[in-house]
Design an enzyme around this catalytic site. Structure first.
Site, PDB file in Angstrom:
ATOM      1  N   GLU A  41       0.827  -1.198   0.000  1.00 21.59           N
ATOM      2  CA  GLU A  41       0.000   0.000   0.000  1.00 21.59           C
ATOM      3  C   GLU A  41       0.866   1.255   0.000  1.00 21.59           C
ATOM      4  O   GLU A  41       2.016   1.231   0.424  1.00 21.59           O
ATOM      5  CB  GLU A  41      -0.897  -0.007   1.247  1.00 21.59           C
ATOM      6  N   CYS A  58       2.315  -2.688  15.653  1.00 23.10           N
ATOM      7  CA  CYS A  58       2.246  -2.354  14.228  1.00 23.10           C
ATOM      8  C   CYS A  58       1.637  -3.498  13.409  1.00 23.10           C
ATOM      9  O   CYS A  58       2.111  -4.635  13.477  1.00 23.10           O
ATOM     10  CB  CYS A  58       3.657  -2.046  13.732  1.00 23.10           C
ATOM     11  N   CYS A  67       3.257   8.617   1.106  1.00 26.05           N
ATOM     12  CA  CYS A  67       3.919   7.719   2.052  1.00 26.05           C
ATOM     13  C   CYS A  67       4.126   6.384   1.344  1.00 26.05           C
ATOM     14  O   CYS A  67       3.156   5.728   0.955  1.00 26.05           O
ATOM     15  CB  CYS A  67       3.027   7.564   3.281  1.00 26.05           C
ATOM     16  N   CYS A 117       7.467  -5.124  15.513  1.00 28.98           N
ATOM     17  CA  CYS A 117       7.100  -4.214  16.611  1.00 28.98           C
ATOM     18  C   CYS A 117       5.692  -4.571  17.079  1.00 28.98           C
ATOM     19  O   CYS A 117       4.810  -4.863  16.265  1.00 28.98           O
ATOM     20  CB  CYS A 117       7.148  -2.766  16.142  1.00 28.98           C
ATOM     21  N   CYS A 119       7.118  -6.861   7.080  1.00 25.36           N
ATOM     22  CA  CYS A 119       8.301  -6.340   7.780  1.00 25.36           C
ATOM     23  C   CYS A 119       8.808  -7.398   8.742  1.00 25.36           C
ATOM     24  O   CYS A 119       8.019  -8.141   9.321  1.00 25.36           O
ATOM     25  CB  CYS A 119       7.920  -5.076   8.564  1.00 25.36           C
ATOM     26  N   CYS A 126      -0.793   5.646  10.261  1.00 27.31           N
ATOM     27  CA  CYS A 126       0.455   4.992  10.655  1.00 27.31           C
ATOM     28  C   CYS A 126       0.198   3.673  11.355  1.00 27.31           C
ATOM     29  O   CYS A 126      -0.599   3.609  12.292  1.00 27.31           O
ATOM     30  CB  CYS A 126       1.222   5.848  11.645  1.00 27.31           C
TER      31      CYS A 126
HETATM   32  N1  SAH Z   1       9.646   0.737   9.654  1.00 27.86           N
HETATM   33  C1  SAH Z   1       9.902   2.120   9.752  1.00 27.86           C
HETATM   34  C2  SAH Z   1       9.027   2.942   8.847  1.00 27.86           C
HETATM   35  C3  SAH Z   1       7.606   2.511   8.722  1.00 27.86           C
HETATM   36  S1  SAH Z   1       6.608   2.579  10.177  1.00 27.86           S
HETATM   37  C4  SAH Z   1       9.789   2.598  11.174  1.00 27.86           C
HETATM   38  O1  SAH Z   1       9.327   1.846  12.030  1.00 27.86           O
HETATM   39  O2  SAH Z   1      10.195   3.718  11.440  1.00 27.86           O
HETATM   40  C5  SAH Z   1       6.113   4.272  10.149  1.00 27.86           C
HETATM   41  C6  SAH Z   1       5.707   4.844  11.507  1.00 27.86           C
HETATM   42  O3  SAH Z   1       4.438   4.344  11.913  1.00 27.86           O
HETATM   43  C7  SAH Z   1       6.696   4.513  12.589  1.00 27.86           C
HETATM   44  O4  SAH Z   1       7.042   5.589  13.401  1.00 27.86           O
HETATM   45  C8  SAH Z   1       5.927   3.476  13.346  1.00 27.86           C
HETATM   46  O5  SAH Z   1       6.433   3.305  14.569  1.00 27.86           O
HETATM   47  C9  SAH Z   1       4.507   4.034  13.277  1.00 27.86           C
HETATM   48  N2  SAH Z   1       3.473   3.111  13.723  1.00 27.86           N
HETATM   49  C10 SAH Z   1       3.472   1.762  13.690  1.00 27.86           C
HETATM   50  N3  SAH Z   1       2.360   1.260  14.270  1.00 27.86           N
HETATM   51  C11 SAH Z   1       1.634   2.321  14.704  1.00 27.86           C
HETATM   52  C12 SAH Z   1       0.374   2.451  15.383  1.00 27.86           C
HETATM   53  N4  SAH Z   1      -0.360   1.394  15.724  1.00 27.86           N
HETATM   54  N5  SAH Z   1      -0.058   3.704  15.671  1.00 27.86           N
HETATM   55  C13 SAH Z   1       0.665   4.780  15.308  1.00 27.86           C
HETATM   56  N6  SAH Z   1       1.842   4.714  14.671  1.00 27.86           N
HETATM   57  C14 SAH Z   1       2.325   3.496  14.366  1.00 27.86           C
HETATM   58 FE1  SF4 Z   2       8.330  -2.672  10.774  1.00 28.79          FE
HETATM   59 FE2  SF4 Z   2       6.086  -1.655  11.737  1.00 28.79          FE
HETATM   60 FE3  SF4 Z   2       8.225  -1.844  13.297  1.00 28.79          FE
HETATM   61 FE4  SF4 Z   2       8.198  -0.038  11.290  1.00 28.79          FE
HETATM   62  S1  SF4 Z   2       6.865  -0.050  13.085  1.00 28.79           S
HETATM   63  S2  SF4 Z   2       9.870  -1.462  11.862  1.00 28.79           S
HETATM   64  S3  SF4 Z   2       7.001  -1.192   9.765  1.00 28.79           S
HETATM   65  S4  SF4 Z   2       7.106  -3.569  12.416  1.00 28.79           S
END
Ligand code: SAH
Ligand code: SF4
Length: 341
Positions: free
Chosen positions: A91, A118, A104, A115, A111, A329
């Site tokens: 996406e 996410c 974006c 995390c 990934c 995000c």
């Molecule tokens: N993998 C990279 C870039 C993609 S994630 C990273 O982690 O930086 C982009 C952003 O979305 C990151 O700051 C991530 O932490 C945030 N994100 C992930 N899950 C989220 C959630 N449930 N609510 C708000 N932001 C979130």
């Molecule tokens: Fe990967 Fe989501 Fe963690 Fe970014 S926030 S590194 S996309 S698992």
């Protein structure tokens, strides 16, 4: 199967021309057609001789793939869904905001970083995107001429796919490519240190670090990357560079109610960021039923912001966009799709 022209650097296009026994300057013309003018097929490259076009078409295509689906949010945010071969869905999100139009982009299908807040992380990892597939996310949309900013904050960890990401940046910023200023590009990472150092030295784009918690024992529970590359080491590394110029450094901080929003967290963040010119970007946690976290209220968000500001940190609160279409995000996930297809 024909090979794609999209995603190749000028040097690589020159190699293509050499191979096909075409003059070297043809490469510059091709780059112009695919990156600046945005043609969809080789036949439309009218300043190339008919013979040259026929020769190229035998082996190559431009390689534009249109989105298979679009969803438009109440706030104007548009989410595009692409199918890049079997099972590979990604996406991108187009976010209008005052004078800006930000795209974006994703860098991986899924990934590996896992995390715990996410959706992309939860879906697991399928494969890296190549530079052509990343560039396609920009080139394939009707608004491509109006996009003013690109953020690498979609699905995937950009520094886990470093070479293709940097190649896509070369195409976006080169005079023969999209000729975008590197100040319009931001790459976000969870903090893969060796690649982060390379990125700082090899590009001049803005950098965003996903911090989300300043304490090792707490961060490691929500971001497994902390085991190998701690946020403290990340900050120590960043402190060696000068962030006072035009190049911006931001720390992204998802506020999880009652978990990472206390006075002690604010204090520790200010300790980690000592001597680093940076902005802390506070992000509302976007809730999904699959995770146990709770988003803060606007009042709680402002209280935490005040705590941070009492330690002289610069902060902003990111307004969440596209929540109704799961474009915000952390909500990007194509797991269901890959399963059903
Ligand atoms: N993998 C990279 C870039 C993609 S994630 C990273 O982690 O930086 C982009 C952003 O979305 C990151 O700051 C991530 O932490 C945030 N994100 C992930 N899950 C989220 C959630 N449930 N609510 C708000 N932001 C979130
Ligand atoms: Fe990967 Fe989501 Fe963690 Fe970014 S926030 S590194 S996309 S698992």
């Amino acid at each position: 199967m024909k090979e794609k022209l999209l995603g190749r650097t000028l040097l690589e296009l020159e190699e293509v021309c050499l191979q096909l026994q075409l003059p070297k300057f043809t490469a510059k013309q091709i780059a112009d057609w695919i990156y600046k003018k945005g043609v969809l097929d080789i036949d439309s490259m009218t300043n190339l001789s008919l013979k040259a076009r026929q020769t190229i078409s035998q082996y190559y295509e431009v390689g534009i793939i249109k989105p298979v689906k679009e969803a438009i949010s109440e706030d104007g945010t548009i989410k595009y869904l692409y199918q890049y071969g079997e099972n590979a869905f990604v996406e991108s999100v187009l976010i209008p905001d005052k004078k800006r139009l930000t795209l974006c982009v994703s860098t991986q299908v899924g990934c590996k970083m896992n995390c715990s807040f996410c959706s992309t992380g939860k879906q697991g990892f399928l494969r890296n995107l190549d530079s052509g597939e990343i560039i396609n996310l920009l080139r394939s949309i009707d608004e491509f001429d109006e996009v003013s900013n690109i953020v690498y904050m979609g699905m995937g960890e950009p520094f886990d796919n470093y070479d293709e990401v940097v190649k896509s940046i070369e195409i976006l910023t080169s005079s023969w490519g999209f000729a975008l200023s590197s100040r319009r590009i931001t790459v976000s990472t969870s903090g893969i240190i060796p690649k982060m150092i390379k990125f700082i030295n090899e590009t001049s784009c803005h950098l965003a670090i996903s911090m989300h918690n300043p304490f090792h024992e707490e961060r490691v529970k929500i971001m497994p990357v902390e085991k190998k590359y701690s946020i403290e080491q990340v900050c120590d590394e960043l402190r060696k560079h000068n962030w006072y110029g035009q190049r911006r450094l931001t720390f992204e901080y998802i506020v999880l109610k009652g978990i990472n929003d206390t006075y002690y967290h604010a204090k520790e963040i200010s300790y980690l960021l000592r001597g680093i010119e940076a902005m802390v970007n506070l992000i509302y946690y976007n809730p999904t039923p699959e995770f146990p976290f709770i988003a803060p209220s606007p009042k709680e968000m402002e209280e935490f912001q005040k705590e941070l500001e009492s330690f002289n940190l610069s902060t902003t609160i990111r307004q969440s966009k596209g929540q109704d279409i799961l474009a915000a995000c952390g909500l990007l996930s194509t797991k269901q799709l890959s399963k059903t297809k």
